[in-house]
Motif scaffolding. Structure first.
Motif, PDB file in Angstrom:
ATOM      1  N   ASP A  38       0.821  -1.209   0.084  1.00  0.00           N
ATOM      2  CA  ASP A  38      -0.247  -0.122  -0.012  1.00  0.00           C
ATOM      3  C   ASP A  38       0.751   1.219  -0.060  1.00  0.00           C
ATOM      4  O   ASP A  38       0.212   2.430  -0.471  1.00  0.00           O
ATOM      5  CB  ASP A  38      -0.990  -0.052   1.306  1.00  0.00           C
ATOM      6  N   VAL A  39       2.012   1.436   0.650  1.00  0.00           N
ATOM      7  CA  VAL A  39       2.773   2.494   0.849  1.00  0.00           C
ATOM      8  C   VAL A  39       3.182   2.888  -0.691  1.00  0.00           C
ATOM      9  O   VAL A  39       2.916   4.036  -1.147  1.00  0.00           O
ATOM     10  CB  VAL A  39       4.085   2.301   1.808  1.00  0.00           C
ATOM     11  N   PRO A  40       3.735   2.233  -1.443  1.00  0.00           N
ATOM     12  CA  PRO A  40       4.105   2.695  -2.794  1.00  0.00           C
ATOM     13  C   PRO A  40       2.834   2.971  -3.805  1.00  0.00           C
ATOM     14  O   PRO A  40       2.909   3.855  -4.485  1.00  0.00           O
ATOM     15  CB  PRO A  40       5.052   1.622  -3.761  1.00  0.00           C
ATOM     16  N   LEU A  41       1.923   2.089  -3.603  1.00  0.00           N
ATOM     17  CA  LEU A  41       0.577   2.187  -4.060  1.00  0.00           C
ATOM     18  C   LEU A  41      -0.069   3.679  -3.813  1.00  0.00           C
ATOM     19  O   LEU A  41      -0.379   4.453  -4.842  1.00  0.00           O
ATOM     20  CB  LEU A  41      -0.568   1.152  -3.934  1.00  0.00           C
ATOM     21  N   SER A  42       0.135   3.916  -2.614  1.00  0.00           N
ATOM     22  CA  SER A  42      -0.772   5.359  -2.182  1.00  0.00           C
ATOM     23  C   SER A  42       0.368   6.439  -2.579  1.00  0.00           C
ATOM     24  O   SER A  42      -0.526   7.489  -3.195  1.00  0.00           O
ATOM     25  CB  SER A  42      -1.086   5.124  -0.906  1.00  0.00           C
ATOM     26  N   ALA A  43       1.354   6.395  -2.892  1.00  0.00           N
ATOM     27  CA  ALA A  43       2.407   7.211  -2.996  1.00  0.00           C
ATOM     28  C   ALA A  43       2.228   7.512  -4.540  1.00  0.00           C
ATOM     29  O   ALA A  43       2.032   8.656  -4.945  1.00  0.00           O
ATOM     30  CB  ALA A  43       3.871   6.918  -2.935  1.00  0.00           C
ATOM     31  N   TYR A  44       1.826   6.536  -5.336  1.00  0.00           N
ATOM     32  CA  TYR A  44       1.626   6.750  -6.888  1.00  0.00           C
ATOM     33  C   TYR A  44       0.214   7.384  -6.961  1.00  0.00           C
ATOM     34  O   TYR A  44       0.215   8.226  -7.729  1.00  0.00           O
ATOM     35  CB  TYR A  44       1.769   5.375  -7.698  1.00  0.00           C
ATOM     36  N   GLU A  45      -0.864   6.836  -6.169  1.00  0.00           N
ATOM     37  CA  GLU A  45      -2.301   7.278  -6.645  1.00  0.00           C
ATOM     38  C   GLU A  45      -2.256   8.754  -5.864  1.00  0.00           C
ATOM     39  O   GLU A  45      -3.137   9.471  -6.576  1.00  0.00           O
ATOM     40  CB  GLU A  45      -3.174   6.390  -5.880  1.00  0.00           C
ATOM     41  N   LEU A  46      -1.592   9.257  -5.079  1.00  0.00           N
ATOM     42  CA  LEU A  46      -1.633  10.668  -4.608  1.00  0.00           C
ATOM     43  C   LEU A  46      -0.730  11.501  -5.085  1.00  0.00           C
ATOM     44  O   LEU A  46      -0.309  12.452  -4.285  1.00  0.00           O
ATOM     45  CB  LEU A  46      -1.600  10.578  -3.152  1.00  0.00           C
ATOM     46  N   ARG A  47       0.004  11.174  -6.270  1.00  0.00           N
ATOM     47  CA  ARG A  47       1.149  11.822  -6.862  1.00  0.00           C
ATOM     48  C   ARG A  47       0.820  13.459  -7.251  1.00  0.00           C
ATOM     49  O   ARG A  47       1.674  14.314  -7.094  1.00  0.00           O
ATOM     50  CB  ARG A  47       1.791  11.139  -7.787  1.00  0.00           C
ATOM     51  N   GLU A  48      -0.516  13.517  -7.399  1.00  0.00           N
ATOM     52  CA  GLU A  48      -0.953  14.908  -7.779  1.00  0.00           C
ATOM     53  C   GLU A  48      -1.317  15.727  -6.453  1.00  0.00           C
ATOM     54  O   GLU A  48      -1.187  17.032  -6.520  1.00  0.00           O
ATOM     55  CB  GLU A  48      -2.259  14.917  -8.808  1.00  0.00           C
ATOM     56  N   LYS A  49      -1.493  15.078  -5.430  1.00  0.00           N
ATOM     57  CA  LYS A  49      -1.790  16.000  -4.194  1.00  0.00           C
ATOM     58  C   LYS A  49      -0.640  15.602  -3.271  1.00  0.00           C
ATOM     59  O   LYS A  49      -0.388  14.687  -2.460  1.00  0.00           O
ATOM     60  CB  LYS A  49      -3.001  15.560  -3.477  1.00  0.00           C
ATOM     61  N   ARG A  50       0.442  16.375  -3.178  1.00  0.00           N
ATOM     62  CA  ARG A  50       1.423  16.265  -2.479  1.00  0.00           C
ATOM     63  C   ARG A  50       1.426  16.165  -0.951  1.00  0.00           C
ATOM     64  O   ARG A  50       1.828  15.594  -0.338  1.00  0.00           O
ATOM     65  CB  ARG A  50       2.653  17.318  -2.906  1.00  0.00           C
ATOM     66  N   SER A  51       0.748  17.095  -0.469  1.00  0.00           N
ATOM     67  CA  SER A  51       0.520  17.234   0.858  1.00  0.00           C
ATOM     68  C   SER A  51      -0.294  15.755   1.367  1.00  0.00           C
ATOM     69  O   SER A  51      -0.027  15.326   2.578  1.00  0.00           O
ATOM     70  CB  SER A  51      -0.350  18.328   1.556  1.00  0.00           C
ATOM     71  N   ALA A  52      -1.193  15.388   0.706  1.00  0.00           N
ATOM     72  CA  ALA A  52      -1.963  14.097   1.232  1.00  0.00           C
ATOM     73  C   ALA A  52      -1.041  13.106   0.817  1.00  0.00           C
ATOM     74  O   ALA A  52      -1.152  12.168   1.754  1.00  0.00           O
ATOM     75  CB  ALA A  52      -3.176  13.924   0.208  1.00  0.00           C
ATOM     76  N   GLN A  53      -0.245  12.959   0.000  1.00  0.00           N
ATOM     77  CA  GLN A  53       0.702  12.055  -0.506  1.00  0.00           C
ATOM     78  C   GLN A  53       1.718  11.911   0.847  1.00  0.00           C
ATOM     79  O   GLN A  53       1.936  10.900   1.346  1.00  0.00           O
ATOM     80  CB  GLN A  53       1.394  12.266  -1.758  1.00  0.00           C
TER      81      GLN A  53
END
Length: 80
Positions: free
Chosen positions: A26-41
């Motif tokens: 999940d960590v790499p997946l969420s980093a990829y999915e939230l790449r447009e929202k830097r603070s959320a990422q």
């Protein structure tokens, strides 16, 4: 001896192992999915990495299994 600090059971070990395996995905997946929202990422990745390290250390040292399971109950209830 207080088992909350120094005890671990078969089920608490498996609970922690499954969580760590899920976070490894999940960590790499969420980093990829939230790449447009830097603070959320940053918040999501930091939270999951910190919990992965904390539960992984408890798993490696066979300590604090009670507290790990309590934290995982809170994590499991998030979708509800």
């Amino acid at each position: 001896r207080d088992l909350r600090w120094h005890g671990a059971t078969f089920y608490s070990r498996w609970c922690s192992l499954l969580y760590c395996a899920k976070m490894a995905v999940d960590v790499p997946l969420s980093a990829y999915e939230l790449r447009e929202k830097r603070s959320a990422q940053l918040m999501m990745v930091a939270h999951h990495l910190l919990s992965f390290v904390a539960i992984g250390c408890g798993l490696a040292t066979k300590r604090c299994a009670f507290f790990a399971c309590m934290a995982l109950c809170a994590e499991a209830s998030t979708p509800f």
